[in-house]
Design a protein around this motif. Structure first.
Motif, PDB file in Angstrom:
ATOM      1  N   TYR A   1      -6.929  -1.705   3.764  1.00 28.42           N
ATOM      2  CA  TYR A   1      -7.365  -1.896   2.384  1.00 28.42           C
ATOM      3  C   TYR A   1      -8.876  -1.757   2.208  1.00 28.42           C
ATOM      4  O   TYR A   1      -9.362  -1.562   1.097  1.00 28.42           O
TER       5      TYR A   1
ATOM      6  N   LEU B   1       0.826  -1.206   0.000  1.00 26.45           N
ATOM      7  CA  LEU B   1       0.000   0.000   0.000  1.00 26.45           C
ATOM      8  C   LEU B   1       0.862   1.259   0.000  1.00 26.45           C
ATOM      9  O   LEU B   1       0.610   2.215  -0.748  1.00 26.45           O
ATOM     10  N   PHE B   2       1.907   1.258   0.803  1.00 23.21           N
ATOM     11  CA  PHE B   2       2.784   2.427   0.864  1.00 23.21           C
ATOM     12  C   PHE B   2       3.560   2.600  -0.444  1.00 23.21           C
ATOM     13  O   PHE B   2       3.804   3.731  -0.881  1.00 23.21           O
TER      14      PHE B   2
ATOM     15  N   TYR C   1       2.481   1.786  -3.390  1.00 25.94           N
ATOM     16  CA  TYR C   1       1.515   2.333  -4.360  1.00 25.94           C
ATOM     17  C   TYR C   1       1.201   3.795  -4.064  1.00 25.94           C
ATOM     18  O   TYR C   1       1.169   4.641  -4.965  1.00 25.94           O
ATOM     19  N   THR C   2       1.000   4.116  -2.779  1.00 23.46           N
ATOM     20  CA  THR C   2       0.583   5.469  -2.390  1.00 23.46           C
ATOM     21  C   THR C   2       1.683   6.491  -2.608  1.00 23.46           C
ATOM     22  O   THR C   2       1.441   7.601  -3.103  1.00 23.46           O
ATOM     23  N   TYR C   3       2.911   6.137  -2.234  1.00 18.30           N
ATOM     24  CA  TYR C   3       4.006   7.103  -2.283  1.00 18.30           C
ATOM     25  C   TYR C   3       4.985   6.857  -3.424  1.00 18.30           C
ATOM     26  O   TYR C   3       5.982   7.577  -3.551  1.00 18.30           O
TER      27      TYR C   3
ATOM     28  N   ASP D   1       0.958  11.665   6.043  1.00 17.68           N
ATOM     29  CA  ASP D   1       0.739  11.832   4.607  1.00 17.68           C
ATOM     30  C   ASP D   1       2.034  11.997   3.816  1.00 17.68           C
ATOM     31  O   ASP D   1       2.030  12.561   2.731  1.00 17.68           O
TER      32      ASP D   1
END
Length: 388
Positions: free
Chosen positions: A152, A29-30, A32-34, A90
Motif C-alpha cells: 500500500y 487491493l486486488f 480494487y485493482t482487478y 498484472d
C-alpha cells in the motif's frame, strides 16, 4: 537436547507462514485493482489451498516411506518465490497461479517440519509442538502487516523482499538439515536406552483419527474463512480503512503467538484431548457472535476468543494426530499441521458467493454449524498413551 534446533525449525515455520498469510491482507487491493467480486476473491483463497490440501497428506505419506527433511527448505523457497511473484503479475489468472504455487510451498514444508519437531521433542511433545506452532502464528501475524505496508505504500513489486529473504533462508536450511537429523536420531536412541520398559509397538488408530479429522475440518473452515474475510469485514461491515482491516488480521494472528505455547503446555499437563475440548467450548460462542458484530468494540472480543481458541487447540491437535497414527507420523502431520490450515479455504468461495448475494455478515453464519459439530465430536476423543 539442543533446543536451538527446535527454535531453528520454528523460525523456518515463521518465514514460510508469513508468506502464506499475505493474501487475505492484500485482497482489498486486488479487488480494487482487478475489479474482483467477493466470489473471485474467495477463489484466490481456494487456489492457495486446494492443491495444498491434496498434496500435504500425500507428501506426509511419502515422508513415512522415504524421509527427506530437506523438503523443508524447498517449501520455504516455493512459498517465498510465489509471494514475490504476486507483486509482479498484472492479471487475475496470474494471481491464481501464484496463489496455487504458494499453497504448494506450504504443502511441501509442513509434513516434514512437524515430523522433525516430533523427533526432536523427546517426551515433551506438547511443549515442542507449541513452540513450533508459535512460528506459524508469528508468521501469520507479521506477514499481513509487512505485506500491507509494502504493497500500500511502496507498491506491490516490493513483495520481492519476501523472495530475497526466503531464498537466503532456504539455502541455510538446506545445509543445516543433516546436522539436525543426526541429532534427532541420537536423541531417540538415548530415550529408548534410558527407558526401563520395552518401547510399545507403534500402531495406527484410524477410528479416533477419523473423529479428530472432523474436529480439524470444523476448526479449519472457521479459521480459514475468518482469515480470508476479516479485512473485508472490517471495511464493509464496520466502516474501517484497509489499513485497519490489515491491522485486525495481524491482531487475530498475534493472539496465537503466546496462547499456542500455552496450549502445548496444557496438553502435556492435562492431556491433548481435554485441551482441545476446552478450546472448542470457547470457540463456539465466539463464532456465533462475530458475524453479528456491528462495531469494532463488539468484533474485537469475538475475534480475540476465536484466536485464543484456535491457538490453544493447535499443538494438542497435532500431538493427538501423531499419537493416533504412531506408525504414520508424516501422514498425520500432513493432515493436522498442513491440511488443517488449508482445507477450510475450500469453503471460502461459497462464503464469498453468499456474501455477494446476501452480505458478508449473513454469509459468515455458515461457519456456526461446522463449529457446533466439531465441538460435539471433540468429546469422543480419547487421551493417547505415553510413548515412554
Amino acid at each position: 537436547m539442543k533446543k536451538s534446533y527446535i527454535y531453528f525449525i520454528t523460525l523456518s515455520h515463521m518465514i514460510n507462514d508469513s508468506c502464506q498469510s499475505i493474501l487475505p491482507a492484500l485482497l482489498p487491493l486486488f479487488i480494487y485493482t482487478y475489479g474482483l467480486t467477493l466470489e473471485q476473491a474467495g477463489l484466490l483463497i481456494l487456489a492457495n489451498t486446494a492443491l495444498s490440501s491434496l498434496l500435504q497428506p500425500l507428501l506426509g505419506y511419502v515422508s513415512d516411506k522415504l524421509s527427506e527433511p530437506r523438503l523443508i527448505a524447498l517449501g520455504v523457497l516455493l512459498s517465498a518465490c510465489s509471494t514475490g511473484a504476486m507483486g509482479l503479475v498484472d492479471s487475475y489468472p496470474a494471481l491464481l497461479v501464484c496463489s496455487t504455487m504458494a499453497g504448494v510451498g506450504s504443502a511441501v514444508f509442513h509434513p516434514e517440519g512437524a515430523k522433525i519437531v516430533n523427533r526432536l521433542a523427546g517426551t515433551n511433545k506438547g511443549k515442542a509442538m507449541g513452540t513450533f506452532a508459535i512460528g506459524g502464528s508469528s508468521g501469520f501475524a507479521i506477514g499481513p502487516i509487512f505485506a500491507a505496508a509494502i504493497a500500500y505504500n511502496i507498491g506491490p513489486s516490493g513483495l520481492v523482499a519476501f523472495t530475497v529473504f526466503g531464498l537466503i533462508w532456504s539455502i541455510v536450511l538446506f545445509f543445516m538439515m543433516p546436522r539436525i537429523v543426526n541429532h534427532a536420531n541420537t536423541l531417540q536412541h538415548s530415550l529408548a536406552a534410558k527407558n526401563d520398559l520395552p518401547k510399545r509397538e507403534l500402531t495406527n488408530n484410524w477410528k479416533y483419527f477419523g473423529l479428530l479429522f472432523l474436529v480439524i475440518l470444523a476448526q479449519s473452515v472457521n479459521f480459514r474463512v475468518m482469515n480470508a474475510f476479516i479485512p473485508i469485514f472490517w471495511i464493509r461491515e464496520l466502516g474501517a480503512s484497509p489499513e485497519q482491516g490489515s491491522f485486525a488480521l495481524t491482531v487475530f494472528f498475534t493472539i496465537g503467538i503466546f496462547t499456542t505455547y500455552i496450549g502445548g503446555i496444557l496438553a502435556d499437563r492435562f492431556g491433548p484431548a481435554r485441551t482441545v475440548k476446552w478450546s472448542l467450548l470457547l470457540w463456539l460462542p465466539a463464532a456465533i457472535i462475530f458475524p453479528h458484530s456491528t462495531s469494532m468494540w463488539m468484533a474485537f472480543p469475538a475475534m480475540f476468543c476465536v484466536g485464543v481458541a484456535k491457538a490453544l487447540g493447535y499443538s494438542p491437535v497435532v500431538v493427538l494426530g501423531q499419537s493416533y497414527l504412531a506408525k504414520s507420523i508424516g501422514f498425520a502431520s500432513g493432515i493436522t499441521f498442513g491440511l488443517s490450515m488449508t482445507i477450510g479455504g475450500l469453503v471460502a468461495p461459497l462464503v464469498g458467493k453468499l456474501a455477494d448475494a446476501y452480505g458478508l455478515a449473513h454469509a459468515l453464519n455458515v461457519l456456526v454449524p461446522f463449529m457446533a459439530i466439531g465441538a460435539i465430536v471433540a468429546f469422543f476423543l480419547k487421551e493417547p498413551e505415553k510413548e515412554y
